[in-house]
Write a protein that holds these residues in place. Structure first.
Motif, PDB file in Angstrom:
ATOM      1  N   VAL A   1       0.834  -1.203   0.000  1.00 20.59           N
ATOM      2  CA  VAL A   1       0.000   0.000   0.000  1.00 20.59           C
ATOM      3  C   VAL A   1       0.866   1.249   0.000  1.00 20.59           C
ATOM      4  O   VAL A   1       0.625   2.204  -0.752  1.00 20.59           O
ATOM      5  N   GLN A   2       1.886   1.270   0.835  1.00 21.94           N
ATOM      6  CA  GLN A   2       2.782   2.427   0.878  1.00 21.94           C
ATOM      7  C   GLN A   2       3.468   2.652  -0.462  1.00 21.94           C
ATOM      8  O   GLN A   2       3.604   3.799  -0.916  1.00 21.94           O
ATOM      9  N   THR A   3       3.877   1.571  -1.111  1.00 21.71           N
ATOM     10  CA  THR A   3       4.516   1.672  -2.420  1.00 21.71           C
ATOM     11  C   THR A   3       3.565   2.277  -3.441  1.00 21.71           C
ATOM     12  O   THR A   3       3.947   3.158  -4.230  1.00 21.71           O
ATOM     13  N   LEU A   4       2.329   1.829  -3.425  1.00 22.28           N
ATOM     14  CA  LEU A   4       1.345   2.346  -4.370  1.00 22.28           C
ATOM     15  C   LEU A   4       0.991   3.796  -4.079  1.00 22.28           C
ATOM     16  O   LEU A   4       0.838   4.606  -5.011  1.00 22.28           O
ATOM     17  N   GLU A   5       0.838   4.134  -2.816  1.00 19.11           N
ATOM     18  CA  GLU A   5       0.495   5.522  -2.475  1.00 19.11           C
ATOM     19  C   GLU A   5       1.605   6.479  -2.909  1.00 19.11           C
ATOM     20  O   GLU A   5       1.325   7.569  -3.432  1.00 19.11           O
TER      21      GLU A   5
ATOM     22  N   ARG B   1     -17.321   0.961  -8.715  1.00 21.21           N
ATOM     23  CA  ARG B   1     -17.738   2.044  -7.830  1.00 21.21           C
ATOM     24  C   ARG B   1     -19.177   1.849  -7.377  1.00 21.21           C
ATOM     25  O   ARG B   1     -19.512   2.083  -6.201  1.00 21.21           O
ATOM     26  N   ALA B   2     -20.045   1.426  -8.288  1.00 19.91           N
ATOM     27  CA  ALA B   2     -21.440   1.190  -7.903  1.00 19.91           C
ATOM     28  C   ALA B   2     -21.532   0.142  -6.808  1.00 19.91           C
ATOM     29  O   ALA B   2     -22.315   0.278  -5.855  1.00 19.91           O
ATOM     30  N   SER B   3     -20.724  -0.908  -6.909  1.00 18.41           N
ATOM     31  CA  SER B   3     -20.739  -1.960  -5.899  1.00 18.41           C
ATOM     32  C   SER B   3     -20.287  -1.415  -4.542  1.00 18.41           C
ATOM     33  O   SER B   3     -20.890  -1.725  -3.498  1.00 18.41           O
ATOM     34  N   VAL B   4     -19.241  -0.588  -4.551  1.00 18.74           N
ATOM     35  CA  VAL B   4     -18.755  -0.004  -3.296  1.00 18.74           C
ATOM     36  C   VAL B   4     -19.807   0.937  -2.711  1.00 18.74           C
ATOM     37  O   VAL B   4     -20.082   0.921  -1.506  1.00 18.74           O
TER      38      VAL B   4
ATOM     39  N   TRP C   1      -5.957   1.387  -9.616  1.00 13.46           N
ATOM     40  CA  TRP C   1      -6.780   0.180  -9.714  1.00 13.46           C
ATOM     41  C   TRP C   1      -6.319  -0.863  -8.695  1.00 13.46           C
ATOM     42  O   TRP C   1      -7.136  -1.436  -7.958  1.00 13.46           O
ATOM     43  N   LEU C   2      -5.015  -1.102  -8.639  1.00  9.66           N
ATOM     44  CA  LEU C   2      -4.505  -2.089  -7.690  1.00  9.66           C
ATOM     45  C   LEU C   2      -4.742  -1.635  -6.255  1.00  9.66           C
ATOM     46  O   LEU C   2      -5.132  -2.436  -5.385  1.00  9.66           O
ATOM     47  N   LEU C   3      -4.558  -0.352  -5.996  1.00  9.29           N
ATOM     48  CA  LEU C   3      -4.787   0.174  -4.649  1.00  9.29           C
ATOM     49  C   LEU C   3      -6.257   0.027  -4.251  1.00  9.29           C
ATOM     50  O   LEU C   3      -6.573  -0.319  -3.101  1.00  9.29           O
ATOM     51  N   ALA C   4      -7.158   0.252  -5.194  1.00 10.24           N
ATOM     52  CA  ALA C   4      -8.586   0.087  -4.910  1.00 10.24           C
ATOM     53  C   ALA C   4      -8.909  -1.358  -4.549  1.00 10.24           C
ATOM     54  O   ALA C   4      -9.689  -1.620  -3.613  1.00 10.24           O
ATOM     55  N   GLN C   5      -8.312  -2.328  -5.270  1.00 14.73           N
ATOM     56  CA  GLN C   5      -8.575  -3.742  -4.976  1.00 14.73           C
ATOM     57  C   GLN C   5      -8.105  -4.102  -3.573  1.00 14.73           C
ATOM     58  O   GLN C   5      -8.791  -4.825  -2.836  1.00 14.73           O
ATOM     59  N   ILE C   6      -6.936  -3.586  -3.202  1.00 15.35           N
ATOM     60  CA  ILE C   6      -6.419  -3.873  -1.859  1.00 15.35           C
ATOM     61  C   ILE C   6      -7.343  -3.279  -0.802  1.00 15.35           C
ATOM     62  O   ILE C   6      -7.676  -3.925   0.201  1.00 15.35           O
ATOM     63  N   ARG C   7      -7.763  -2.043  -1.014  1.00 11.10           N
ATOM     64  CA  ARG C   7      -8.616  -1.387  -0.020  1.00 11.10           C
ATOM     65  C   ARG C   7      -9.967  -2.088   0.102  1.00 11.10           C
ATOM     66  O   ARG C   7     -10.506  -2.216   1.209  1.00 11.10           O
TER      67      ARG C   7
ATOM     68  N   LYS D   1     -10.492  -5.282  -0.396  1.00 10.57           N
ATOM     69  CA  LYS D   1     -10.234  -6.543   0.306  1.00 10.57           C
ATOM     70  C   LYS D   1     -10.064  -6.308   1.799  1.00 10.57           C
ATOM     71  O   LYS D   1     -10.462  -7.144   2.620  1.00 10.57           O
ATOM     72  N   ARG D   2      -9.514  -5.157   2.157  1.00 10.96           N
ATOM     73  CA  ARG D   2      -9.314  -4.824   3.567  1.00 10.96           C
ATOM     74  C   ARG D   2     -10.555  -4.143   4.168  1.00 10.96           C
ATOM     75  O   ARG D   2     -10.521  -3.682   5.304  1.00 10.96           O
ATOM     76  N   GLU D   3     -11.619  -4.073   3.378  1.00 10.32           N
ATOM     77  CA  GLU D   3     -12.886  -3.452   3.796  1.00 10.32           C
ATOM     78  C   GLU D   3     -12.730  -1.968   4.101  1.00 10.32           C
ATOM     79  O   GLU D   3     -13.490  -1.401   4.894  1.00 10.32           O
ATOM     80  N   ASP D   4     -11.750  -1.352   3.455  1.00  7.96           N
ATOM     81  CA  ASP D   4     -11.599   0.105   3.515  1.00  7.96           C
ATOM     82  C   ASP D   4     -12.377   0.676   2.331  1.00  7.96           C
ATOM     83  O   ASP D   4     -11.802   1.086   1.314  1.00  7.96           O
ATOM     84  N   LEU D   5     -13.711   0.666   2.470  1.00  9.72           N
ATOM     85  CA  LEU D   5     -14.552   1.025   1.333  1.00  9.72           C
ATOM     86  C   LEU D   5     -14.431   2.499   0.979  1.00  9.72           C
ATOM     87  O   LEU D   5     -14.500   2.863  -0.204  1.00  9.72           O
ATOM     88  N   ARG D   6     -14.263   3.354   1.965  1.00 12.00           N
ATOM     89  CA  ARG D   6     -14.095   4.783   1.674  1.00 12.00           C
ATOM     90  C   ARG D   6     -12.807   5.014   0.898  1.00 12.00           C
ATOM     91  O   ARG D   6     -12.767   5.833  -0.037  1.00 12.00           O
ATOM     92  N   GLY D   7     -11.743   4.329   1.288  1.00 11.93           N
ATOM     93  CA  GLY D   7     -10.491   4.451   0.554  1.00 11.93           C
ATOM     94  C   GLY D   7     -10.611   3.936  -0.862  1.00 11.93           C
ATOM     95  O   GLY D   7     -10.084   4.549  -1.807  1.00 11.93           O
ATOM     96  N   ALA D   8     -11.306   2.801  -1.038  1.00 13.95           N
ATOM     97  CA  ALA D   8     -11.521   2.269  -2.382  1.00 13.95           C
ATOM     98  C   ALA D   8     -12.342   3.245  -3.217  1.00 13.95           C
ATOM     99  O   ALA D   8     -12.047   3.466  -4.400  1.00 13.95           O
ATOM    100  N   LEU D   9     -13.359   3.833  -2.587  1.00 11.27           N
ATOM    101  CA  LEU D   9     -14.200   4.799  -3.313  1.00 11.27           C
ATOM    102  C   LEU D   9     -13.376   5.989  -3.800  1.00 11.27           C
ATOM    103  O   LEU D   9     -13.568   6.462  -4.922  1.00 11.27           O
ATOM    104  N   ASP D  10     -12.451   6.463  -2.980  1.00  7.59           N
ATOM    105  CA  ASP D  10     -11.589   7.567  -3.409  1.00  7.59           C
ATOM    106  C   ASP D  10     -10.816   7.187  -4.674  1.00  7.59           C
ATOM    107  O   ASP D  10     -10.670   8.011  -5.596  1.00  7.59           O
TER     108      ASP D  10
END
Length: 348
Positions: free
Chosen positions: A93-97, A153-156, A117-123, A125-134
């Motif tokens: 995550v740190q690498t991607l950010e 995005r619709a799913s999130v 895209w990869l960062l969204a998938q990780i977020r 999976k970690r149930e960080d839905l707000r982070g994925a939405l961003d």
């Protein structure tokens, strides 16, 4: 590179091994780093994730030393992929950010889509839905009409209970493709949550028309039909779901729901146990409890209910209370049901 693209890995390795000392001899640091990156790509292709991590980190060190930014954005998602395979999620995550921050500052924003895209998938999976939405929001500023992004995005948004936002994305998808079956299904899911079962049935029917062999659409319509008491139509959908995915836990679960509505307690028990054998969901366990009460096995029913109660989140409890209310209207003398509904309502 051509050998790598053709999956001729040993030939690719041989060429890279020839190139690396040449770049080092002539002190071409960029060529050296790019060759190290190529070794990383080769190791990724061969699923040697520790080697890939090491190659990419060596390359990044040189890119930083020489001030090369574009290639750092290329390496970021690849290094993150290797780190994820090594269970180094936080470092990935740190690498991607860092890669995303760098890409935003470069003209053309190279590799930003891949990184986000990869960062969204990780977020997710970690149930960080707000982070994925961003991530999806930013991706959609780059590609506003990309169906895959709109679906994610619709799913999130749906999971975040932003049903209006989810519906807007599903409507946009249908503007892009009126036969997008999963978008029709998404509309149905949203309308069901918003208390419009007839609208949901209409949307599920459009999904089925667009993709007749998808069992999920048929099961979803069956669920809404059961809630409306249209049990003959629901049975037809359950039979169709069995033709398409006979041993899927949701197929068994939907049959269980139908049997409960009809008072077929033994059949419901069989179906819920079949569902639970594959998917230990509190929803199936709440249904199993009712079946056992109907069969007169009251203590067993309460044991299943209590087990489900410890698993269930607030949404599942609220949905179960709604389902129990409908069942109580159909089976007012069923032991346990009224008390169970009161317990569910008291926990809301």
């Amino acid at each position: 590179d051509v050998h790598l693209m053709l999956a001729e890995y040993e030939e690719a390795r041989g060429r890279y091994e020839e190139a690396l000392p040449i770049y080092r001899e002539i002190k071409d640091r960029l060529g050296e780093a790019n060759t190290l990156t190529a070794f990383g790509d080769l190791s990724l292709a061969q699923e040697d994730y520790e080697a890939a991590r090491d190659w990419f980190e060596q390359a990044l060190s040189i890119y930083r030393q020489i001030g090369e930014r574009h290639w750092r954005t290329y390496v970021a998602p690849r290094l993150a992929t290797a780190l994820l395979a090594l269970d180094k999620t936080e470092k990935a995550v740190q690498t991607l950010e860092r890669g995303a921050e760098l890409a935003r500052d470069i003209e053309g924003q190279p590799n930003l889509r891949t990184i986000l895209w990869l960062l969204a998938q990780i977020r997710e999976k970690r149930e960080d839905l707000r982070g994925a939405l961003d991530c999806y929001d930013e991706l959609l500023t780059l590609s506003p009409d990309e169906p895959g992004l709109l679906h994610r995005r619709a799913s999130v948004l749906f999971d975040l209970k932003d049903y209006s936002g989810a519906l807007a994305d599903y409507r946009h998808l249908l503007e892009l493709d009126a036969n997008d079956a999963w978008a029709h299904n998404g509309v149905g899911n949203v309308l069901e949550k918003q208390g419009d079962p007839e609208g949901a049935i209409s949307a599920y029917s459009k999904a089925i028309a667009a993709q007749p062999d998808e069992a999920a659409f048929v099961r979803n319509r069956a669920s809404t039909l059961i809630a409306l008491g249209r049990l003959d139509e629901a049975r037809a959908d359950c039979e169709r779901a069995s033709q398409l995915a006979s041993d899927h836990p949701y197929t068994h679960g939907r049959w269980g729901d139908l049997h409960l509505a009809r008072g077929g307690w033994a059949e419901a028990e069989t179906r819920y146990r079949a569902a639970l054998a594959q998917d230990d969901s509190p929803g199936w366990r709440f249904g199993l409890a009712v079946a056992l009460w109907g069969l007169g096995r009251v203590d067993e029913g309460w044991a299943e209910f209590d087990a489900a109660l410890t698993q269930a989140d607030a949404d599942t409890r609220a949905e179960t209370a709604r389902d129990y209310r409908r069942l109580l209207a159909r089976h007012p003398a069923l032991p346990g049901l009224a008390e169970a509904m009161e317990r569910l309502m008291g926990m809301r």
